[in-house]
Write a protein that holds these residues in place. Structure first.
Motif, short mmCIF file in Angstrom:
data_model
loop_
_atom_site.label_atom_id
_atom_site.label_comp_id
_atom_site.label_asym_id
_atom_site.label_seq_id
_atom_site.Cartn_x
_atom_site.Cartn_y
_atom_site.Cartn_z
N ASP A 174 -86.33 30.32 33.40
CA ASP A 174 -85.02 30.47 32.83
C ASP A 174 -84.13 30.98 33.92
OD1 ASP A 174 -85.95 32.85 32.83
OD2 ASP A 174 -85.42 33.11 30.70
N PRO A 211 -82.90 26.22 31.99
CA PRO A 211 -81.83 26.54 30.88
C PRO A 211 -81.25 28.04 31.31
CG PRO A 211 -83.88 26.78 29.98
CD PRO A 211 -84.15 26.17 30.99
N GLY A 231 -80.50 28.56 26.90
CA GLY A 231 -79.40 27.49 27.35
C GLY A 231 -77.74 27.67 27.07
N GLU A 270 -84.44 23.54 24.30
CA GLU A 270 -83.82 23.67 25.76
C GLU A 270 -84.86 24.48 26.52
OE1 GLU A 270 -80.93 23.27 27.18
OE2 GLU A 270 -80.21 22.11 25.56
#
Length: 522
Positions: free
Chosen positions: A116, A125, A135, A179
């Motif tokens: 992430d 995300p 996200g 996501e």
């Protein structure tokens, strides 16, 4: 309009016309004149002498001083995943100011905790640890990584981007949504017994994806280094003590005729990834450093008497090979143990230094948060700082895990600040070739009881810091100054000594110094 022409002018015009129209006559042979082979001598005017001020400037102190800022599970920053943009910025500035005031010169910021992003990415995300939802961008919008870089550089501190290459989802990372990379790369990601999700390090799609993430960071952000930690293949306890379930890629390897053992095959894939990332970073921006902080023990018994886990056999990380080959710019084994015991800090540090055949930077990671088995943790950490200075000399440095050990323990902050009492530039990195900086230009204006030093440089964009030297009597005083400051007011008399000389150098982002410009104060 009538134009009057004088008779003499008219005669001259006719003569020219007649000459140009007639047959040219052969000129008469005239007596030859001697050829002059020497030019007349003109007296030389002496060029004005430019007096070069020769100064014996003191060497500036050098030591790498960094702290890890962990974002996974909101360990260090942000303190919660529901803070406003302004609250996040306030916390970030508080951390940076604390480090700056303690004379740290680098921060290791975890920008990718688990597949992430703590930054604006089209590849992965926004992090759950930033906004409480995978996200979801910060509101009002800002780019946290960009903010950390800008503010660290303002303070004359390097910003190293820290990421976990293979962790895909942390147990504290909230619900897995569409996501998440867990949903987007289901074939490459495996759920472990403890609830974490892990990318298969031997899958080429995993390697390509992480490579893409790192290249994107290097291209788009003004970072000083890429930093990866000790999570390669996961620790065995993450999967309930069972082997990592990578049969799919292992079987594919065997079907294509592979003949390595499973352990060697795993290590070979991690090795290939490490070298690839190093080479790709250097191809994009040669000055961006690549650092790795592996588990502190290569194998039990290395050096003799050392006990504990084996990164080589359990994490399939042959970190000794990476150091031996020079596939990195700095190496930070996590030596999170006390000075004596079955994992001796000085014994391990000396062993890693003996393996540093390429003479890369060796900056041990030290456990500022939870060093076990000692009654006085601040004194033990200072002792470890002094040990690194003794073993590594001018290339000394340490990375503190983590910044909470300083921010939440006043006694630790006070002890470390005292150990870092004198500001320092980072150690030189001679294997990274750069263009030398231009000599800066220094101007001095006397005003009453002070002298105002002002300076600048033709290649200001390449400058990271300045060094200002002021000599009182026979004693030099040295300041390391952030880039944005281009003037300093100096008292003409200090401690009864007269200011007689001022000099300045510029410093690039790798700690390389320019030539100096100096002025005598009369």
């Amino acid at each position: 309009m009538h134009i009057k022409i004088s008779p003499s002018a008219l005669l001259l015009a006719i003569a020219v016309l007649f000459t140009s129209c007639g047959t040219p006559k052969k000129p008469k042979t005239a007596a030859k004149k001697p050829v002059v082979t020497t030019k007349p001598v003109t007296p030389k005017v002496p060029e004005p002498k430019v007096e070069v001020l020769k100064l014996n400037l003191p060497e500036v102190n050098r030591e790498f001083r960094a702290a890890w800022v962990a974002t996974v599970a909101n360990i260090n920053w942000p303190s919660r995943n529901n803070l406003s943009t302004e609250q996040q910025k306030v916390e970030a500035l508080k951390i940076l100011d604390l480090l700056k005031n303690a004379n740290f010169n680098a921060v290791i910021f975890q920008a990718r905790p688990s597949a992430d992003a703590m930054y604006n990415s089209t590849i992965e995300p926004w992090s759950y640890f930033l906004t409480g939802e995978i996200g979801k961008a910060p509101t009002p919008y800002y780019d946290p990584l960009e903010f950390w870089i800008l503010e660290a550089h303002k303070r004359g501190m390097e910003l190293h981007v820290w990421l976990n290459p293979y962790r895909a989802h942390h147990t504290t990372g909230g619900a897995i949504t569409s996501e998440s990379l867990v949903k987007k790369m289901p074939e490459q990601i495996i759920k472990l017994k403890n609830g974490m999700h892990w990318m298969d390090p031997s899958d080429e799609k995993t390697q390509d994806h992480v490579s893409k993430v790192i290249n994107d960071l290097v291209k788009r952000y003004d970072i000083d280094a890429v930093h990866i930690d000790d999570y390669f293949y996961p620790y065995r306890e993450y999967n309930g003590g069972k082997d990592f379930p990578d049969n799919r890629t292992w079987n594919m390897y065997q079907k294509t005729g592979g003949n390595l053992s499973k352990a060697d095959w795993r290590r070979a894939n991690v090795n290939k990834f490490i070298k690839r990332i190093h080479d790709e970073i250097k191809a994009e921006k040669s000055y961006v450093q690549f650092g790795i902080s592996p588990f502190g023990i290569w194998k039990p018994g290395f050096p003799e008497g050392i006990k504990g886990s084996s990164q080589y056999d359990e994490l399939y990380a042959d970190a000794k090979l990476w150091l031996n080959e020079g596939w990195l710019d700095y190496f930070s084994p996590q030596l999170y143990w006390k000075n004596d015991g079955p994992q001796s800090f000085p014994a391990l540090l000396k062993w890693w230094e003996s393996e540093n055949s390429q003479k890369r930077h060796l900056y041990p990671g030290i456990n500022t948060v939870g060093l076990n088995g000692v009654s006085d943790r601040p004194a033990e950490i200072v002792s470890q700082i002094n040990t690194t200075r003794s073993v590594l000399k001018d290339a000394a440095g340490t990375i503190h895990y983590s910044v909470d050990g300083l921010s939440k323990t006043p006694a630790m902050l006070s002890a470390v600040s005292q150990a870092y009492k004198t500001p320092a530039l980072v150690p030189l990195t001679p294997w990274i070739k750069t263009e030398p900086l231009e000599k800066p230009l220094l101007y001095i204006e006397k005003s009453g009881t002070s002298a105002v030093a002002k300076w600048n440089s033709k290649d200001f964009t390449e400058v990271f810091q300045w060094i200002l030297y002021a000599k009182y009597g026979d004693v030099w005083e040295t300041q390391i100054i952030e880039k944005s400051r281009i003037s300093e007011t100096l008292p003409l008399i200090k401690n009864g000594k007269k200011l007689n000389t001022v000099a300045v150098k510029s410093v690039d982002r790798l700690g390389n110094e320019s030539a100096y410009d100096g002025k005598i104060i009369k």
